[in-house]
Design a protein around this motif. Structure first.
Motif, short mmCIF file in Angstrom:
data_model
loop_
_atom_site.label_atom_id
_atom_site.label_comp_id
_atom_site.label_asym_id
_atom_site.label_seq_id
_atom_site.Cartn_x
_atom_site.Cartn_y
_atom_site.Cartn_z
N GLU A 27 0.81 -1.21 0.00
CA GLU A 27 0.00 0.00 0.00
C GLU A 27 0.85 1.27 0.00
O GLU A 27 0.42 2.31 -0.50
CB GLU A 27 -0.95 0.01 1.21
N GLU A 28 2.06 1.20 0.55
CA GLU A 28 2.91 2.39 0.63
C GLU A 28 3.48 2.80 -0.74
O GLU A 28 3.84 3.96 -0.92
CB GLU A 28 4.07 2.13 1.61
N VAL A 29 3.56 1.87 -1.68
CA VAL A 29 4.19 2.18 -2.96
C VAL A 29 3.21 2.22 -4.13
O VAL A 29 3.57 2.70 -5.21
CB VAL A 29 5.32 1.17 -3.29
N LEU A 30 1.99 1.75 -3.94
CA LEU A 30 1.08 1.58 -5.07
C LEU A 30 0.73 2.88 -5.78
O LEU A 30 0.59 2.91 -7.00
CB LEU A 30 -0.21 0.87 -4.62
N HIS A 31 0.58 3.96 -5.03
CA HIS A 31 0.26 5.24 -5.68
C HIS A 31 1.36 5.63 -6.67
O HIS A 31 1.09 5.98 -7.82
CB HIS A 31 0.09 6.35 -4.63
N GLU A 32 2.60 5.57 -6.20
CA GLU A 32 3.72 5.97 -7.06
C GLU A 32 3.93 4.96 -8.20
O GLU A 32 4.23 5.37 -9.33
CB GLU A 32 5.00 6.07 -6.22
N THR A 33 3.77 3.67 -7.90
CA THR A 33 3.93 2.66 -8.93
C THR A 33 2.90 2.85 -10.04
O THR A 33 3.23 2.78 -11.23
CB THR A 33 3.77 1.24 -8.33
N THR A 34 1.65 3.10 -9.65
CA THR A 34 0.59 3.32 -10.63
C THR A 34 0.87 4.56 -11.47
O THR A 34 0.70 4.55 -12.69
CB THR A 34 -0.77 3.47 -9.92
N LYS A 35 1.33 5.61 -10.80
CA LYS A 35 1.63 6.86 -11.51
C LYS A 35 2.72 6.64 -12.56
O LYS A 35 2.57 7.06 -13.72
CB LYS A 35 2.08 7.91 -10.49
N GLU A 36 3.81 5.97 -12.17
CA GLU A 36 4.93 5.79 -13.10
C GLU A 36 4.57 4.85 -14.25
O GLU A 36 4.92 5.10 -15.41
CB GLU A 36 6.15 5.26 -12.34
N LEU A 37 3.86 3.76 -13.95
CA LEU A 37 3.52 2.81 -15.00
C LEU A 37 2.48 3.36 -15.97
O LEU A 37 2.55 3.11 -17.18
CB LEU A 37 3.03 1.50 -14.38
N THR A 38 1.52 4.13 -15.46
CA THR A 38 0.52 4.73 -16.36
C THR A 38 1.19 5.77 -17.27
O THR A 38 0.82 5.89 -18.45
CB THR A 38 -0.62 5.39 -15.57
N ASN A 39 2.18 6.48 -16.75
CA ASN A 39 2.92 7.44 -17.59
C ASN A 39 3.69 6.72 -18.71
O ASN A 39 3.71 7.18 -19.85
CB ASN A 39 3.90 8.26 -16.74
N ILE A 40 4.28 5.57 -18.36
CA ILE A 40 5.00 4.79 -19.36
C ILE A 40 4.04 4.28 -20.42
O ILE A 40 4.32 4.38 -21.64
CB ILE A 40 5.74 3.61 -18.69
N LEU A 41 2.90 3.75 -20.00
CA LEU A 41 1.92 3.24 -20.96
C LEU A 41 1.40 4.36 -21.86
O LEU A 41 1.27 4.17 -23.08
CB LEU A 41 0.74 2.58 -20.23
N SER A 42 1.12 5.50 -21.26
CA SER A 42 0.61 6.64 -22.05
C SER A 42 1.62 7.06 -23.11
O SER A 42 1.26 7.35 -24.26
CB SER A 42 0.30 7.82 -21.13
N GLY A 43 2.90 7.10 -22.73
CA GLY A 43 3.94 7.47 -23.69
C GLY A 43 4.03 6.49 -24.85
O GLY A 43 4.17 6.89 -26.01
N LEU A 44 3.93 5.20 -24.54
CA LEU A 44 3.99 4.17 -25.59
C LEU A 44 2.75 4.22 -26.49
O LEU A 44 2.84 4.02 -27.70
CB LEU A 44 4.13 2.79 -24.96
N MET A 45 1.60 4.51 -25.88
CA MET A 45 0.36 4.63 -26.67
C MET A 45 0.43 5.83 -27.60
O MET A 45 0.06 5.75 -28.78
CB MET A 45 -0.85 4.75 -25.73
N ASN A 46 0.90 6.95 -27.07
CA ASN A 46 1.00 8.17 -27.88
C ASN A 46 1.99 8.01 -29.02
O ASN A 46 1.86 8.66 -30.07
CB ASN A 46 1.40 9.36 -27.00
N ALA A 47 2.99 7.14 -28.81
CA ALA A 47 3.97 6.88 -29.87
C ALA A 47 3.49 5.80 -30.83
O ALA A 47 4.23 5.40 -31.74
CB ALA A 47 5.30 6.48 -29.25
N SER A 48 2.27 5.32 -30.59
CA SER A 48 1.65 4.27 -31.45
C SER A 48 2.46 2.98 -31.46
O SER A 48 2.47 2.25 -32.45
CB SER A 48 1.47 4.79 -32.88
N LYS A 49 3.12 2.70 -30.35
CA LYS A 49 3.88 1.45 -30.26
C LYS A 49 3.07 0.33 -29.63
O LYS A 49 3.39 -0.86 -29.83
CB LYS A 49 5.17 1.68 -29.46
N ILE A 50 2.04 0.69 -28.86
CA ILE A 50 1.19 -0.33 -28.26
C ILE A 50 -0.27 0.07 -28.41
O ILE A 50 -0.59 1.23 -28.71
CB ILE A 50 1.51 -0.55 -26.76
N SER A 51 -1.16 -0.88 -28.20
CA SER A 51 -2.59 -0.65 -28.34
C SER A 51 -3.13 0.22 -27.19
O SER A 51 -2.59 0.23 -26.09
CB SER A 51 -3.31 -1.99 -28.35
N LYS A 52 -4.21 0.92 -27.48
CA LYS A 52 -4.89 1.71 -26.45
C LYS A 52 -5.52 0.82 -25.40
O LYS A 52 -5.90 1.29 -24.31
CB LYS A 52 -5.98 2.59 -27.09
#
Length: 326
Positions: free
Chosen positions: A17-42
């Motif tokens: 529980e202590e790390v989930l907020h930050e983990t979610t934030k960082e991983l969603t940013n990574i996914l968003s970047g890959l989606m915007n670059a059209s490298k992965i599916s939405k």
């Protein structure tokens, strides 16, 4: 092709529980970047696997899954261990994902290596290993024991990727082959190299844990190492035979020495040597029995054929079904 690649990031969680907020934030940013670059599916997802946590881990996963479309979760009915949670996530996500990345929730593995893994996958690699380029964050003891472990496993003939943990990308085909290995005594670092297929490595610097405490204290690390050794090699049992022959050889030498001393009249009553021999042989016997017992115990757990994990709630599948109905 790149626009249609569905990526799932599997994150095993146990009292995180202590790390989930930050983990979610960082991983969603990574996914968003890959989606915007059209490298992965939405439709790409982050799949948190709650491994029987006793804190608010599942409550946070449920909250994030409602808040973010790319976040989902799987809740196990109890604690099945890190390897079981990883396998549960891969089993669930690989059914409709082109590639699956596994990463721990503590953020020690650099999430910025994920885009590099995706690039290697798009270039044809079906397994991409995340490999540490240094162990500066580890203690001298941990660095030394890790190096000894990899060398010993190599001596036993077990193919491991040195300095790689459970941070890797696998294609759907590689995941299916991995899941065809049915052993209950899981040591994924040893099983994955057996899958084969084209592989690549991505190097990264390991960070300090973002928050909380390690879920792998020394006791669990030792158990993990023993599981790895005994799950992939019978060399320790063969070494016991060699040790037995060595002790017999020593006893023959001592017997000859004792006879020579008796002939020469140099007989000295040796209480100390007798006690040392008894204790030494007793210790060797106990160690030998325990090594054999480790293998027998693994046979016992394998033949029972119990499930490697049990899923209580599967938000990932629920979300996927909803998306398919649209």
């Amino acid at each position: 092709m790149s626009d249609g690649v569905k990526l799932s990031i599997v994150v095993p969680c146990y009292n995180e529980e202590e790390v989930l907020h930050e983990t979610t934030k960082e991983l969603t940013n990574i996914l968003s970047g890959l989606m915007n670059a059209s490298k992965i599916s939405k439709n790409s997802k982050i799949v948190f696997v709650d491994d029987g946590s006793k804190d608010k881990t599942w409550a946070l996963i449920s909250e994030f899954s409602d808040k973010y479309n790319c976040v989902s979760g799987v809740k196990l009915s109890r604690n099945f261990g890190h390897q079981g949670a990883l396998l549960a996530g891969v089993t669930t996500a690989s059914e409709d994902s082109d590639a699956v990345i596994t990463i721990d929730a503590d953020l020690q593995d650099d999430v910025n290596a994920i885009p590099k893994m995706v690039n290697e996958y798009l270039q044809g690699a079906e397994i991409v290993y995340g490999v540490r380029n240094n162990r500066d964050t580890d203690t001298a003891f941990k660095r030394g024991t890790a190096e000894m472990f990899y060398r010993f496993m190599g001596f036993l003939g077990v193919k491991l990727v040195p300095d790689s943990a459970d941070y890797r990308l696998m294609s759907q085909r590689a995941c299916k082959v991995l899941l065809s290995y049915k052993e209950r005594n899981l040591f994924l670092r040893g099983i994955v190299p057996l899958v084969g297929f084209k592989s690549a490595k991505v190097f990264y610097a390991r960070k300090e844990r973002f928050a909380g405490v390690s879920k792998y204290p020394l006791r669990k690390m030792i158990k993990f190492a023993i599981d790895g050794i005994t799950s992939f090699s019978i060399v320790p049992i063969k070494m016991i035979m060699g040790l037995g022959f060595f002790i017999v050889l020593i006893s023959i030498v001592l017997l000859i020495y004792s006879l020579v001393q008796k002939i020469n009249g140099n007989v000295v009553e040796g209480w100390s040597s007798l006690m040392i021999s008894i204790w030494a042989l007793g210790g060797v016997q106990l160690i030998s029995i325990s090594v054999i017992g480790e293998y027998v115990g693994k046979i016992f757990s394998e033949v029972k054929g119990r499930p490697r994990f049990t899923i209580e709630r599967d938000i990932y599948t629920e979300k996927t079904q909803q998306e398919n109905k649209r």
